[in-house]
Motif scaffolding. Sequence first.
Motif, short mmCIF file in Angstrom:
data_model
loop_
_atom_site.label_atom_id
_atom_site.label_comp_id
_atom_site.label_asym_id
_atom_site.label_seq_id
_atom_site.Cartn_x
_atom_site.Cartn_y
_atom_site.Cartn_z
N GLY A 2 0.78 -1.23 0.00
CA GLY A 2 0.00 0.00 0.00
C GLY A 2 0.80 1.27 0.00
O GLY A 2 0.29 2.33 0.32
N GLU A 3 2.10 1.19 -0.33
CA GLU A 3 2.93 2.40 -0.35
C GLU A 3 2.49 3.34 -1.47
O GLU A 3 2.06 2.89 -2.54
CB GLU A 3 4.40 2.03 -0.58
N VAL A 4 2.57 4.65 -1.22
CA VAL A 4 2.27 5.63 -2.24
C VAL A 4 3.49 5.81 -3.13
O VAL A 4 4.58 6.08 -2.63
CB VAL A 4 1.88 6.98 -1.61
N VAL A 5 3.34 5.62 -4.42
CA VAL A 5 4.46 5.71 -5.35
C VAL A 5 4.39 7.03 -6.10
O VAL A 5 3.40 7.31 -6.78
CB VAL A 5 4.45 4.55 -6.36
N PRO A 6 5.42 7.90 -5.98
CA PRO A 6 5.42 9.17 -6.70
C PRO A 6 5.37 8.97 -8.20
O PRO A 6 5.85 7.97 -8.73
CB PRO A 6 6.76 9.81 -6.28
N PRO A 226 -5.18 11.42 13.03
CA PRO A 226 -5.78 10.42 12.14
C PRO A 226 -4.75 9.49 11.50
O PRO A 226 -3.75 9.93 10.93
CB PRO A 226 -6.46 11.28 11.06
N ARG A 227 -5.00 8.20 11.59
CA ARG A 227 -4.16 7.24 10.86
C ARG A 227 -4.32 7.41 9.36
O ARG A 227 -3.43 7.04 8.59
CB ARG A 227 -4.53 5.82 11.25
N SER A 228 -5.44 7.96 8.94
CA SER A 228 -5.71 8.12 7.51
C SER A 228 -4.70 9.04 6.83
O SER A 228 -4.62 9.08 5.59
CB SER A 228 -7.13 8.65 7.28
N ALA A 235 -2.64 -0.26 3.81
CA ALA A 235 -2.04 -1.51 4.27
C ALA A 235 -2.48 -1.83 5.69
O ALA A 235 -2.70 -3.00 6.04
CB ALA A 235 -0.52 -1.41 4.19
N TYR A 236 -2.63 -0.80 6.52
CA TYR A 236 -3.10 -1.01 7.90
C TYR A 236 -4.51 -1.59 7.89
O TYR A 236 -4.80 -2.57 8.59
CB TYR A 236 -3.07 0.32 8.65
N LEU A 237 -5.39 -0.99 7.08
CA LEU A 237 -6.77 -1.48 7.01
C LEU A 237 -6.83 -2.89 6.43
O LEU A 237 -7.70 -3.69 6.82
CB LEU A 237 -7.62 -0.53 6.17
N SER A 238 -5.94 -3.21 5.53
CA SER A 238 -5.91 -4.56 4.95
C SER A 238 -5.59 -5.60 6.03
O SER A 238 -6.09 -6.72 6.00
CB SER A 238 -4.87 -4.64 3.83
N LEU A 239 -4.76 -5.19 7.00
CA LEU A 239 -4.38 -6.11 8.07
C LEU A 239 -5.46 -6.22 9.15
O LEU A 239 -5.76 -7.33 9.62
CB LEU A 239 -3.08 -5.65 8.71
N HIS A 241 -8.64 -4.22 9.23
CA HIS A 241 -10.02 -3.95 8.79
C HIS A 241 -10.70 -2.83 9.56
O HIS A 241 -11.83 -2.46 9.23
CB HIS A 241 -10.87 -5.23 8.87
N GLN A 242 -10.07 -2.30 10.57
CA GLN A 242 -10.60 -1.17 11.33
C GLN A 242 -9.45 -0.55 12.12
O GLN A 242 -8.38 -1.14 12.24
CB GLN A 242 -11.69 -1.64 12.31
N GLU A 243 -9.68 0.66 12.64
CA GLU A 243 -8.67 1.31 13.47
C GLU A 243 -8.80 0.81 14.90
O GLU A 243 -9.86 0.93 15.51
CB GLU A 243 -8.81 2.83 13.39
N LEU A 244 -7.72 0.25 15.42
CA LEU A 244 -7.74 -0.33 16.75
C LEU A 244 -7.37 0.72 17.80
O LEU A 244 -6.46 1.52 17.58
CB LEU A 244 -6.75 -1.50 16.81
#
Length: 285
Positions: A2-6, A226-228, A235-239, A241-244
């Motif tokens: 999920g890395e942002v690629v320039p 915000p984690r967002s 990638a965090y949400l993929s692992l 599915h919600q903010e813990l």
Amino acid sequence: MGEVVPNPALDYGEAIAKAVVLSSIINTRNEQLEELKKSPDEQDQDKINNLGNELRDKGKIAEEVFDIDLNPYSKFIDWLFSWLCLVAGTLIATPDGERPIESLQPGDLISTAEGPQPVRFICRTSHLPPLLNASDGLPIRIAAGALGERGPVRDLYVSPDHAILIDGHLLHASVLVNGTTITHTSLAHWQQRHNQPIEYLNIELEWHQLITAEGLVVESFVDNRPRSDWDNYTAYLSLYHQELPIRELLLPRVKFKRQLSSALRRLLQQLADGGVQQRQLEAAG
């Protein structure tokens, strides 16, 4: 992951130039925001949030005018928020020895004040040096031995609002700046790296913990922003599915120099004086 690629087609020099122009557009609000930041009163948070929303709108318009997407390099309103992070390359204590923070993965064990704890996530954000400079967000350098026996054992680079443990208090790095052994890094310092983005990272554990970075005790991630905003939030949400949720340490936090007690002021001055004397001895030797 999920890395942002320039965008490789984007001319980096042009991006920097336009980022500087963009920062000047929002500069008219700097004084207002700084006044709000001076107050630790929670009632000012709504004003800060409202100002943030206004600046986000201005940023969208500016990006359309410039015909450029700055997001892969840096969110243009980074300066509006408090980054609690370590710079890429920082060595973190683990049960198996020190490891660069960027090499850690979810599930890896790191050393904490409560014993070995598994990493939940390593958050990452990339930032253009000119924008961080415009917002006083460039890393702070804590020289080796700047805090006496507390460390660090090597130079440590942290964001201005990352907290260091001193005498039972979490002191933001900006509070520690003394102009000699603990300093704000300059834009020129990062330009020597060909203006490559500065990567800030932090370690999320099950709860807010004390960890060791370059031999100095500092805080781990706490969800007070915000984690967002992370570059790898997807990638965090993929692992998970919600903010813990994260339970925060029950330690007093010092965000501003004016909040320092007389005892802490004396201690920091003694440490600063000792660091200068040590440098003079090393130079003489």
